[in-house]
Every structure is written in C-alpha cells, then in structure tokens.
Design an enzyme around this catalytic site. Structure first.
Site, PDB file in Angstrom:
ATOM      1  N   SER A 147      29.960  39.748  49.298  1.00 10.52           N
ATOM      2  CA  SER A 147      29.814  38.563  50.328  1.00 10.52           C
ATOM      3  C   SER A 147      29.236  39.243  51.556  1.00 10.52           C
ATOM      4  O   SER A 147      29.254  40.314  51.796  1.00 10.52           O
ATOM      5  CB  SER A 147      31.308  38.144  50.422  1.00 10.52           C
ATOM      6  OG  SER A 147      31.227  37.322  51.705  1.00 10.52           O
ATOM      7  N   TYR A 160      40.141  39.532  52.673  1.00 10.38           N
ATOM      8  CA  TYR A 160      38.908  39.259  51.910  1.00 10.38           C
ATOM      9  C   TYR A 160      37.925  39.997  52.141  1.00 10.38           C
ATOM     10  O   TYR A 160      37.017  40.466  51.428  1.00 10.38           O
ATOM     11  CB  TYR A 160      38.828  37.578  52.156  1.00 10.38           C
ATOM     12  CG  TYR A 160      37.681  37.318  51.536  1.00 10.38           C
ATOM     13  CD1 TYR A 160      37.466  36.777  50.303  1.00 10.38           C
ATOM     14  CD2 TYR A 160      36.165  37.116  52.059  1.00 10.38           C
ATOM     15  CE1 TYR A 160      36.480  36.036  49.294  1.00 10.38           C
ATOM     16  CE2 TYR A 160      35.011  36.829  51.043  1.00 10.38           C
ATOM     17  CZ  TYR A 160      35.304  36.158  49.901  1.00 10.38           C
ATOM     18  OH  TYR A 160      34.075  35.832  49.059  1.00 10.38           O
TER      19      TYR A 160
END
Length: 256
Positions: A147, A160
């Site tokens: 990501s 995350y």
C-alpha cells in the site's frame, strides 16, 4: 495471447484474497492473459462465482479455500492447486485487513488481527511459493500487494501502515535472497481504490472530502492497476526485482 507483452500462457498463478477487491481483479487479469489461475480465500462461495466468471470469459480457474494465517491451510492450498494445474510460478499475494484506530486506542487483539493477515499471511504464502520454486529449480514471480501506507503513513493507521511497510521490506529481502534463483519478488503499492474493505468510508462525506484533497482528486479505477501489476507478474518486467511500486495518482507526493 498473440503479440501480448503481458502474456502468461503456460504459467500457473495463485491469487490470495481472491474473493473480492484487488485479488478478484488480478485473478481475472491473469486468466485473460493466458494463465491457469488458482483462486484462494476463506469465502468459498465467492471463489466459486469468480471461477464461473473466468470460465465464461474463456479462462481456466480452480478455487481452493485458504486461511493465509494458517501454515497448514496455505500448504494444502498449494498442494491442491498444483495437483490441478502444475507448479505455481506466479503468486499474487493480496489477503489483507484493516482496523483503523488511533494508536492509543489500538489494543493487542486489534494489532494481532492486522499483523497476522497482512504480514504473517503474506510471509507464509511467499515462503511456500519460494520453497517450491527453489526445489523445482524454476523461475517465478511473486507480487505482494502492499500500500502507499507502506511508504508513508496517515492518522489512525498505525497497525495497517506498519504491516504494509513490513511487506515492502519483506519483498525487498526476498528479492535480494532469491534473485540468483530466478525468483522475482516485488511490492505493488496501490493508493486509494474503492474496494469492499473501504467502500463505506469513501462513500461517506468525510471520505469524499479526503479524496478531494489528494493530487488526483479521485480514487483509482481497478483497470489502472492492471498494467503495473502485469508488468511485475509477467516477463515484461523480467529485470524488475525488489521494487515498491506506487500506483496512486501522485498521492504519496501530497498530503496524507
């Protein structure tokens, strides 16, 4: 496919997190470019529907349930997929979860939930693929979906972002160690694309306002990931190894 720079005919691909989002998209893309595709996730009903879609468009696919956090489940999925189609030489590693909270509100259960899937699961799948390819003395490609939050960070994303930064470093480490085995490992770092994981947020007033502040002022379309992904997965990117490739409309250059 004739004159296809992304041709993966005679290749066998395994896609995790294939029940929705990036995984489902990449499975269809790989099949469209000629690969036999093993689709994996915990939700077998979703996988069956995906296999039907791929078969309808003329591709070959096989569904196998997999819990990426369970080493035995991962091994069994590789065994079943290999029995069906042969040695797996492309892996699209997508399974992921999020639990957006301020760091001070993140407890151990929440932390482990994110890390077990996003990092441990990615590691288990990559290692299973690598061991089999090395034993077979075969070349292969592993694309780990990280990501842009593995390259930068944002508020309420401590677990995350940490997990995805670790995926980037894992990808680079494996690329370095396995390059002489002719196994490429890269991290694809998508920006914001609307998926099942985040659609509620991006359909909210707050989510829409956030995206308006980004350089592109929009979320990405899944088709905009197709060429970057296939470059990493196929021989089109045969000398691309150990990269963390953002596909984000310049979001990492702006405010997060």
């Amino acid at each position: 496919m004739k004159n296809d720079i992304f041709d993966v005919s005679n290749r066998v691909a395994l896609v995790t997190g294939a029940s929705s989002g990036f995984g489902a998209h990449f499975a269809k893309v790989l099949a469209d470019h000629g690969a036999k595709v093993i689709v994996c996730a915990r939700r077998l009903d979703r996988l069956t529907s995906l296999v039907d879609d791929i078969t309808t468009m003329g591709g070959k696919a096989f569904a196998v349930p997999m819990d990426v956090t369970d080493a035995t489940s991962v091994k069994n999925a590789f065994d079943e997929g290999s029995k069906q189609f042969g040695l797996i030489d492309i892996v699209s590693n997508n399974a992921g979860v999020a639990d957006s909270k301020m760091a001070i509100a993140t407890d151990e259960t929440s932390w482990d939930f994110v890390m077990d899937t996003n990092l441990k699961g990615m590691w288990l799948v990559a290692m299973e693929a690598g061991r089999r390819l090395i034993a077979a003395k075969a070349k292969g490609s592993i694309v780990n979906t990280a990501s842009i939050l593995g390259l930068r960070t944002a508020i309420s994303q401590s677990s995350y972002a940490t997990s995805k930064a670790a995926v980037v470093q894992l990808s680079k480490t494996l690329a370095l160690e396995w390059a002489r085995k002719h196994i490429r490992v890269n991290a694809l770092c998508p920006g914001y694309f609307v998926t099942e994981l985040n659609e509620d947020y991006f359909n909210s007033e707050k989510g829409r306002a956030y995206i308006q502040q980004s350089p592109a002022q929009r979320t990405g379309e899944l088709d905009e990931l197709t060429a970057p992904f296939m470059m990493l997965a196929s021989e089109a990117g045969s000398f691309v190894n150990g990269v963390a490739l953002p596909v984000d409309g310049a979001h990492t250059l702006g405010n997060m």
